[in-house]
Design a protein around this motif. Structure first.
Motif, mmCIF file in Angstrom:
data_model
loop_
_atom_site.group_PDB
_atom_site.id
_atom_site.type_symbol
_atom_site.label_atom_id
_atom_site.label_comp_id
_atom_site.label_asym_id
_atom_site.label_seq_id
_atom_site.Cartn_x
_atom_site.Cartn_y
_atom_site.Cartn_z
ATOM 1 N N ALA A 11 -1.908 -3.342 10.064
ATOM 2 C CA ALA A 11 -2.667 -4.204 10.977
ATOM 3 C C ALA A 11 -2.956 -3.483 12.286
ATOM 4 O O ALA A 11 -4.054 -3.606 12.848
ATOM 5 N N ILE A 12 -1.988 -2.713 12.782
ATOM 6 C CA ILE A 12 -2.188 -1.956 14.022
ATOM 7 C C ILE A 12 -3.299 -0.927 13.840
ATOM 8 O O ILE A 12 -4.199 -0.799 14.684
ATOM 9 N N CYS A 13 -3.236 -0.191 12.732
ATOM 10 C CA CYS A 13 -4.270 0.818 12.461
ATOM 11 C C CYS A 13 -5.645 0.171 12.339
ATOM 12 O O CYS A 13 -6.642 0.693 12.862
ATOM 13 N N THR A 14 -5.697 -0.968 11.650
ATOM 14 C CA THR A 14 -6.974 -1.663 11.491
ATOM 15 C C THR A 14 -7.500 -2.159 12.833
ATOM 16 O O THR A 14 -8.698 -2.047 13.127
ATOM 17 N N GLY A 15 -6.594 -2.709 13.655
ATOM 18 C CA GLY A 15 -6.996 -3.203 14.966
ATOM 19 C C GLY A 15 -7.547 -2.098 15.853
ATOM 20 O O GLY A 15 -8.571 -2.274 16.525
ATOM 21 N N VAL A 16 -6.868 -0.952 15.850
ATOM 22 C CA VAL A 16 -7.328 0.182 16.654
ATOM 23 C C VAL A 16 -8.685 0.674 16.161
ATOM 24 O O VAL A 16 -9.598 0.956 16.959
ATOM 25 N N ILE B 35 -0.599 6.233 10.643
ATOM 26 C CA ILE B 35 -1.689 6.937 11.325
ATOM 27 C C ILE B 35 -2.132 8.153 10.520
ATOM 28 O O ILE B 35 -3.329 8.404 10.338
ATOM 29 N N LEU C 67 4.824 3.869 11.891
ATOM 30 C CA LEU C 67 3.530 3.969 12.568
ATOM 31 C C LEU C 67 2.958 5.376 12.434
ATOM 32 O O LEU C 67 1.748 5.557 12.218
ATOM 33 N N LEU D 197 2.519 -4.672 9.215
ATOM 34 C CA LEU D 197 2.311 -4.591 10.662
ATOM 35 C C LEU D 197 1.660 -3.267 11.047
ATOM 36 O O LEU D 197 0.727 -3.234 11.867
ATOM 37 N N MET D 198 2.123 -2.162 10.450
ATOM 38 C CA MET D 198 1.538 -0.853 10.745
ATOM 39 C C MET D 198 0.080 -0.787 10.299
ATOM 40 O O MET D 198 -0.771 -0.241 11.003
ATOM 41 N N CYS E 236 -4.091 7.031 7.452
ATOM 42 C CA CYS E 236 -5.426 6.547 7.794
ATOM 43 C C CYS E 236 -6.357 7.700 8.145
ATOM 44 O O CYS E 236 -7.520 7.724 7.750
#
Length: 234
Positions: free
Chosen positions: A103-108, A28, A24, A100-101, A31
């Motif tokens: 997807a988390i960055c995209t979601g945030v 971050i 993660l 998954l990481m 990104c």
């Protein structure tokens, strides 16, 4: 072989949380620095795979794989093939972690964009998910990880967890990351180049390079496994 694979997979349980958190963190940073989710997947895949493999090799230092041939009815070839199969499973799991990481960055970023935070930069990150090179980028990350494993395993079986074996995955990951950052920097300045990253952003190039790298990396992986098992058998 099944017992060896199960033991290999069991020994990574205590590093799962560390792998998730480090993945993660890398996601971050990528990104924020590059603004592209497509880059997150291959780099995190390689980094997490390296961490898992080094953990497996560290535990194997205490088990001594050669004793498996003496204490159980297994051949050297089966030991080698089992370890290579373990690495494939670890690679698949690392790919899941990297997706998954991403997807988390995209979601945030999507959430931030919806509330008006981040402006065009956040929008760029969200938009990169629609890029047709996302899947080829993930596959190329797996291909590069396969080549890395193919280089590490012969050293690991011959020398154990020596300095070269410990350092090689780290160097490999850093080189991939530095190359990606360098290529992205060139493209950000509007320079038309024929670099790997630039080509990957073209659909035809992405499809071609993915196919070539996938075939070559699989061949290298199989050749590495076959050659190592034959050499150790003598």
């Amino acid at each position: 072989m099944k017992i060896m694979i199960k033991n290999d997979l069991a020994c990574i349980k205590d590093v799962l949380l560390t792998a998730l958190l480090s993945g993660l963190f890398v996601a971050i940073i990528l990104c924020l620095s590059l603004g592209n989710v497509a880059i997150v997947v291959p780099v995190v895949t390689i980094a997490v795979t390296s961490a898992f493999i080094l953990r497996v090799l560290a535990v194997d230092e205490h088990r001594d794989w050669k004793h498996c041939c003496e204490n159980f009815e297994v051949t050297v070839k089966q030991i080698v093939v089992a370890r290579y199969l373990t690495c494939l499973i670890l690679l698949a799991f690392s790919l899941i972690v990297s997706v998954l990481m991403a997807a988390i960055c995209t979601g945030v970023c999507t959430l931030l964009a919806n509330v008006g935070i981040g402006g065009t930069f956040v929008g760029k990150i969200v938009g990169s998910v629609q890029d047709p090179t996302l899947l080829p980028s993930a596959l190329c990350g797996c291909a590069l990880a396969l080549v890395m494993i193919a280089c590490i395993m012969p050293l690991a079986f011959k020398q154990g967890l020596s300095a070269p074996v410990r350092v090689l995955p780290v160097i490999f990951s850093l080189l991939v990351l530095l190359y990606v950052i360098f290529s992205q920097g060139i493209m950000a300045m509007g320079v038309q180049t024929s670099t790997f990253t630039y080509w990957m952003q073209k659909q035809s190039g992405a499809e071609m390079i993915t196919f070539v790298i996938a075939i070559v990396s699989l061949l290298v992986y199989v050749i590495s496994c076959t050659a190592l098992s034959r050499r150790l058998a003598h």
